[in-house]
Design a protein around this motif. Structure first.
Motif, short mmCIF file in Angstrom:
data_model
loop_
_atom_site.label_atom_id
_atom_site.label_comp_id
_atom_site.label_asym_id
_atom_site.label_seq_id
_atom_site.Cartn_x
_atom_site.Cartn_y
_atom_site.Cartn_z
N PRO A 310 -14.11 4.52 -52.47
CA PRO A 310 -14.02 3.17 -53.03
C PRO A 310 -12.89 2.95 -54.03
O PRO A 310 -12.48 1.81 -54.24
CB PRO A 310 -15.39 2.98 -53.70
N THR A 311 -12.38 4.00 -54.66
CA THR A 311 -11.38 3.80 -55.71
C THR A 311 -10.20 4.74 -55.52
O THR A 311 -10.26 5.73 -54.78
CB THR A 311 -11.97 4.05 -57.11
N THR A 312 -9.11 4.43 -56.23
CA THR A 312 -7.91 5.27 -56.18
C THR A 312 -8.22 6.68 -56.66
O THR A 312 -7.70 7.66 -56.12
CB THR A 312 -6.81 4.64 -57.04
N GLU A 313 -9.07 6.79 -57.66
CA GLU A 313 -9.37 8.10 -58.23
C GLU A 313 -10.00 9.04 -57.20
O GLU A 313 -9.59 10.19 -57.06
CB GLU A 313 -10.31 7.94 -59.43
N VAL A 314 -10.98 8.55 -56.47
CA VAL A 314 -11.62 9.43 -55.48
C VAL A 314 -10.71 9.65 -54.27
O VAL A 314 -10.79 10.68 -53.61
CB VAL A 314 -13.00 8.88 -55.04
N LEU A 315 -9.83 8.69 -53.98
CA LEU A 315 -8.85 8.89 -52.92
C LEU A 315 -7.90 10.03 -53.29
O LEU A 315 -7.62 10.91 -52.47
CB LEU A 315 -8.06 7.60 -52.68
N GLN A 316 -7.39 10.01 -54.51
CA GLN A 316 -6.50 11.08 -54.96
C GLN A 316 -7.19 12.43 -54.92
O GLN A 316 -6.60 13.45 -54.53
CB GLN A 316 -6.00 10.79 -56.39
N GLN A 317 -8.47 12.45 -55.29
CA GLN A 317 -9.23 13.70 -55.24
C GLN A 317 -9.35 14.19 -53.80
O GLN A 317 -9.19 15.38 -53.52
CB GLN A 317 -10.62 13.48 -55.83
N PHE A 318 -9.60 13.27 -52.88
CA PHE A 318 -9.73 13.64 -51.46
C PHE A 318 -8.42 14.22 -50.93
O PHE A 318 -8.42 15.20 -50.18
CB PHE A 318 -10.14 12.42 -50.65
N LEU A 319 -7.29 13.61 -51.29
CA LEU A 319 -6.01 14.06 -50.78
C LEU A 319 -5.65 15.46 -51.26
O LEU A 319 -4.85 16.16 -50.64
CB LEU A 319 -4.90 13.08 -51.19
N LEU A 320 -6.24 15.89 -52.37
CA LEU A 320 -5.98 17.23 -52.91
C LEU A 320 -6.86 18.31 -52.30
O LEU A 320 -6.63 19.50 -52.52
CB LEU A 320 -6.16 17.23 -54.44
N LEU A 321 -7.87 17.89 -51.52
CA LEU A 321 -8.75 18.88 -50.90
C LEU A 321 -7.97 19.68 -49.86
O LEU A 321 -7.19 19.12 -49.09
CB LEU A 321 -9.94 18.19 -50.22
N GLU A 322 -8.20 20.99 -49.85
CA GLU A 322 -7.51 21.85 -48.90
C GLU A 322 -8.50 22.76 -48.19
O GLU A 322 -9.52 23.14 -48.74
CB GLU A 322 -6.45 22.71 -49.61
N ARG A 323 -8.15 23.09 -46.95
CA ARG A 323 -8.89 24.07 -46.19
C ARG A 323 -7.88 24.97 -45.51
O ARG A 323 -7.02 24.50 -44.77
CB ARG A 323 -9.78 23.38 -45.15
N ASN A 324 -7.95 26.27 -45.79
CA ASN A 324 -6.97 27.23 -45.28
C ASN A 324 -5.55 26.85 -45.70
O ASN A 324 -4.61 26.91 -44.91
CB ASN A 324 -7.06 27.34 -43.76
N ARG A 325 -5.43 26.41 -46.96
CA ARG A 325 -4.14 26.07 -47.56
C ARG A 325 -3.47 24.85 -46.92
O ARG A 325 -2.28 24.61 -47.11
CB ARG A 325 -3.17 27.26 -47.48
N VAL A 326 -4.23 24.11 -46.14
CA VAL A 326 -3.71 22.90 -45.50
C VAL A 326 -4.53 21.72 -46.01
O VAL A 326 -5.75 21.85 -46.19
CB VAL A 326 -3.83 23.00 -43.96
N PRO A 327 -3.89 20.57 -46.29
CA PRO A 327 -4.67 19.42 -46.74
C PRO A 327 -5.84 19.12 -45.81
O PRO A 327 -5.71 19.19 -44.59
CB PRO A 327 -3.64 18.28 -46.74
N MET A 328 -6.97 18.80 -46.40
CA MET A 328 -8.19 18.57 -45.62
C MET A 328 -7.97 17.53 -44.53
O MET A 328 -8.38 17.70 -43.38
CB MET A 328 -9.30 18.11 -46.57
N TYR A 329 -7.28 16.43 -44.89
CA TYR A 329 -7.12 15.35 -43.93
C TYR A 329 -6.25 15.77 -42.74
O TYR A 329 -6.41 15.26 -41.64
CB TYR A 329 -6.53 14.10 -44.61
N ALA A 330 -5.36 16.74 -42.95
CA ALA A 330 -4.51 17.20 -41.86
C ALA A 330 -5.24 18.17 -40.94
O ALA A 330 -4.80 18.44 -39.82
CB ALA A 330 -3.26 17.87 -42.42
N ASN A 331 -6.38 18.71 -41.41
CA ASN A 331 -7.16 19.66 -40.62
C ASN A 331 -8.07 18.98 -39.61
O ASN A 331 -8.63 19.64 -38.73
CB ASN A 331 -8.04 20.50 -41.55
#
Length: 893
Positions: A310-331
């Motif tokens: 819902p907000t920019t803050e949680v969006l920025q947090q999501f974009l920093l999530l990583e799995r196997n050193r790759v951004p979560m959204y790219a996985n």
């Protein structure tokens, strides 16, 4: 098979059976679940009073209390003795015994109108007054209890369904689930979709340990019980949460809507969809998501995610999530994001359009301008579907990278003046457009625009070669500044447009602006089948001048009082013209060619329904796709992308050999196929185990997937984990196509400089060399740098040739990467085409003689553009291992 009887089927009749060949297990159920039946705890409880399963090796029947209750003797037997009796009836045949048992257990096979002995039962129109309290269903595998008026399920209803695997109670009005669901120990699929009265789940849900799919979407759940963390086998979880969830939790014993660490316990999850029934103030979800979205990183198998930020803050947090050193959204292969606060309770869009649109794969829903442009751009690049609503600053969609966009819905973006504007784009993009290269919107199939107060055009400036060429549906509603829909140039690009809707655009005078009269009949809108024109008070014509719409079947004209002349249109296939009777009578042209196909629009309420149906563009789009798939199914199966690639390689390289480059047409054919391919076409994804790098490893292993090879070409995929390197190597006498499927990598490539002799001399300064070593005589050859850049998917296919394009290249993975390679011809040691590795030395390390013959006067530039290459053995740290290719199969011909 034992004694002539197949005991693995779901129905057995033993009327003429020879007991002397009996098996030790009489009833197995179907082959898919028989073994589970006899081993399950639920079944053991079921058979306590009625043991009908044992048939001993001598052919004697083993029976217990249930037999005695219908008149049997526990010490008697049959089948092995001619004097045996059962219930006082000597020589009773086995089928009579089984029938007696069945009647006792199952109520003569039918309980109140339903045969509960079946392995699949559908009760969509079931009479609820006949709902049994405890049906006995020993063989029931699938139960569809989709009874709309169902509100209560009896507490003991599921107690005797020991092998139930699929339970569907969707579209009912149940308010709770009975605790007897704990008996469904073999349940694998549990569907409660659109049970809008359901607000809680019982704690017994945690006992369904074999559950793989749990769909509770469309409910109004207030919280998820912590016991759901026990569902270790769950692969698909779809959840809807009520907008009042937080208030409900505060007034109950639960602490959170989603228990902490619950999601991270579901290690096998492949799909997670969380939908929030938000009102105007969903702040509670922002607080909730801050704590739980970090748990997503623990889901190694996650491929599909539907999430609300819902907000920019949680969006920025999501974009920093990583799995196997790759951004979560790219996985993720399918990411459906909603970004921004829901600020209003009503929508200007037709009912159901928004919800239906969100079902598209890789859908980004961006509302109310929440989120920075930079942050959104990272997600936008991989979006296949975009819903942009109520953004107050965006003036054009071409601000973003929308190269993958297939479906687009725009609403109430009041500053947007055009969808694409070439003027103002980077010089590189403008040049590419003017040269006819692909620049974007080549994949767009559906475009629907609603309530855009400043929209003046769809495309402004020169159009790319294939831009909008796949557009099937264009729908425009309430755009008060729009004056025309297309220029003639754009219209000639629309080679796939099937349906056009223009509604409530008060300044539109013509659909195609007449800036050029050089029109050729049949070249404009060749596939257009339907036109819907509504509330266009100044519309005069579709095109100023004569036009042929060779495939138009249907026209609907409503409230277009000045559109009175159809004489300039050739409509050879028209089947129906719908309109108001007054409009038809007022036409200023000869109506005789169409008098038998005119259909008068309905009146009053029926008219509203008719117009609503006519402007339901998304449903029409799905209908077009469905019709297309059905049509393909009648003619031939859809050809997989890898099969198309193989077939093209077979044709293109057929007359080629070592050092022979395919013709330009063949190169374009392969390049077009590869440019359209993604990781999904070959079954690879960033979360595969090949991309995991252990900290202790010196050089990450590179994996090679072999797809196909012959003497003319080879096809394969390199999988490089982060920091993985394919060292500098050559491709002797080859033409090579490389397509980066996903990830970011650095590519460095060289070509030989032929007019400078090779050198065998001491190094002039070994300290300047990339590889430090004792001074020695080495054999080197001068090469010119062709490529030295980072590349991020999606990007165009790169091509190298035997003597040009960077024949020697090096790949360095920045993130997990997959590269699809086509080599023609392939490496062959016997023919002298073996892979040779190189070490680079700076240009100043050796003498180039009279280097003035090299292009350029700047010596510093030469140091950057040239290097000496020394042949070396395969680097000791390089490890390339083979792995099976598990993507779509290639039929080699």
């Amino acid at each position: 098979m034992a004694g002539g009887v197949n005991w693995s089927v779901d129905e057995i009749r033993l009327k003429d059976y020879d007991p002397s060949t009996g098996s030790s297990t009489l009833i197995q159920g179907s082959s898919s679940y028989g073994s589970q039946l006899t081993q399950s705890a639920a079944y053991s409880q079921f058979r306590e009073p009625y043991d009908i399963t044992e048939f001993n090796r001598t052919g004697s029947w083993s029976y217990t209390q249930g037999i005695e209750e219908i008149g049997g003797s526990p010490n008697s037997d049959f089948g092995g003795s001619t004097n045996s009796d059962f219930g006082g009836s000597p020589n009773l045949e086995i089928d009579q015994i089984l029938r007696s048992l069945e009647e006792e257990l199952l109520g003569s096979g039918t309980v109140r109108g339903v045969d509960w002995s079946e392995d699949e039962i559908r009760l969509k129109d079931y009479d609820l007054s006949q709902m049994p309290d405890i049906p006995i269903c020993p063989f029931l595998v699938k139960l569809f209890l989709q009874v709309p008026h169902l509100t209560v399920i009896p507490p003991t209803f599921f107690e005797h369904m020991p092998v139930l695997q699929v339970l569907d109670i969707s579209n009912t009005n149940i308010v709770s689930l009975p605790t007897s669901i704990s008996s469904l120990s073999l349940l694998q699929e549990f569907i409660l979709r659109d049970c809008s009265a359901l607000i809680e789940l019982p704690t017994q849900i945690g006992m369904l340990l074999n559950l793989k799919l749990f769909d509770i979407q469309g409910t109004q759940l207030m919280f998820l019980p912590k016991e759901m963390g026990k569902l270790k086998n769950l692969e698909i979880l779809r959840v809807s949460l009520s907008e009042y969830a937080k208030d409900y939790v505060k007034s109950s014993v639960n602490e959170t809507v989603i228990p902490r660490k619950m999601i991270s316990e579901l290690k096998k999850l492949k799909e997670l969809c969380v939908i929030i029934s938000v009102g105007p103030e969903p702040e509670w979800w922002e607080e909730e998501v801050k704590y739980i979205q970090s748990e997503l990183c623990d889901l190694e198998n996650l491929e599909t995610l539907r999430w609300y930020l819902p907000t920019t803050e949680v969006l920025q947090q999501f974009l920093l999530l990583e799995r196997n050193r790759v951004p979560m959204y790219a996985n993720l292969s399918n990411l459906m994001l909603t970004i921004g606060q829901h600020a209003q309770l009503t929508s200007c869009l037709p009912h159901g359009l928004e919800e239906k649109f969100e079902e598209f794969k890789n859908c980004l829903k961006w509302i109310n301008a929440e989120g920075s442009m930079d942050a959104i751009s990272k997600i936008m690049a991989s979006a296949e579907a975009l819903f942009l609503s109520r953004h107050w600053t965006i003036r054009k969609l071409s601000t973003f990278n929308v190269t993958k966009l297939k479906y687009c819905l725009l609403a109430e973006c009041n500053e947007m003046e055009t969808v694409v504007e070439v003027d103002g784009l980077s010089e590189d993009v403008e040049t590419r457009i003017k040269n006819g290269e692909k620049v974007g919107f080549e994949l767009l199939q559906y475009l629907s625009i609603h309530y855009m107060n400043k929209l003046q055009s769809i495309w402004k400036g020169p159009i790319g070669k294939d831009s909008l060429s796949k557009l099937r549906i264009l729908s425009l509603h309430t755009c008060p500044k729009l004056t025309s829909i297309f220029t003639l140039t754009i219209a000639q690009n629309l080679s796939c447009l099937a349906e056009l809707t223009v509604e409530d655009c008060p300044k539109v005078t013509s659909l195609i602006s007449n800036k050029s009269h050089n029109i050729k009949l049949g070249l404009v809108l060749p596939t257009l089948e339907k036109i819907f024109l509504l509330d266009l008070p100044v519309l005069v014509n579709i095109f100023v001048g004569r036009i042929m719409l060779e495939n138009l079947r249907t026209m609907l004209i409503y409230s277009c009082p000045r559109f009175r002349d159809l004489s300039n249109m050739e409509l050879p296939r028209i089947k129906k013209i719908e309109g108001e009777d007054e409009w038809w009578k007022a036409l200023d042209c000869d109506k005789s060619p169409w008098k038998n196909i005119f259909v008068q629009l309905k009146k009053r309420r029926a008219l509203i329904e008719q117009l609503s149906e006519a402007t339901n563009s998304l449903q029409h789009f799905h209908d077009i796709l469905s019709h297309g798939e059905r049509k393909k199914g009648r003619t031939k199966h859809k050809v997989a992308a890898v099969q198309k690639l193989y077939d093209a390689c077979r044709d293109v390289f057929a007359n080629c050999g070592p050092g022979v480059v395919p013709d330009a047409q063949g190169i374009e054919r392969l390049k077009d196929i590869l440019n359209g391919m993604t990781e999904h076409d070959v079954g690879v994804r960033p979360n595969m185990p090949f991309f995991k790098v252990k900290e202790t490893e010196g050089f990450p292993k590179i994996t090679y997937l072999h797809l196909s090879e012959c003497d003319k070409f080879s096809i394969g995929i390199f999988l490089l984990p982060p920091t993985g390197v394919l060292p500098l190597h050559n491709h002797p006498q080859m033409t090579v196509f490389s397509k980066l499927l996903f990830g970011t990598m650095h590519i460095k490539a060289y070509d030989w400089v032929d007019n400078i002799a090779s050198s065998s001399a001491p190094k002039s300064d070994s300290s300047e060399c990339e590889e430090t070593a004792e001074e020695k005589t080495v054999s080197v050859r001068l090469a010119k740098l062709k490529v030295n850049s980072d590349f991020t998917a999606p990007c165009n296919t790169s091509i190298l040739y035997p003597t040009d394009g960077g024949n020697m290249h090096c790949f360095t993975a920045i993130t997990s990467c997959a590269v699809l390679d086509v080599l023609g011809p392939p490496y062959c040691d016997a023919e002298g085409r073996h892979c040779q590795y190189y070490r680079t030395h700076p240009f100043t390390s050796f003498s180039a003689g009279d280097n003035k013959q090299l292009p350029g006067d700047d010596e510093k530039a030469k140091e950057l553009d040239y290097a000496w290459l020394e042949e070396i053995d395969k680097p000791a740290g390089l490890s390339v291992v083979g792995a099976p290719y598990n993507g779509p199969r290639i039929v080699e011909k």
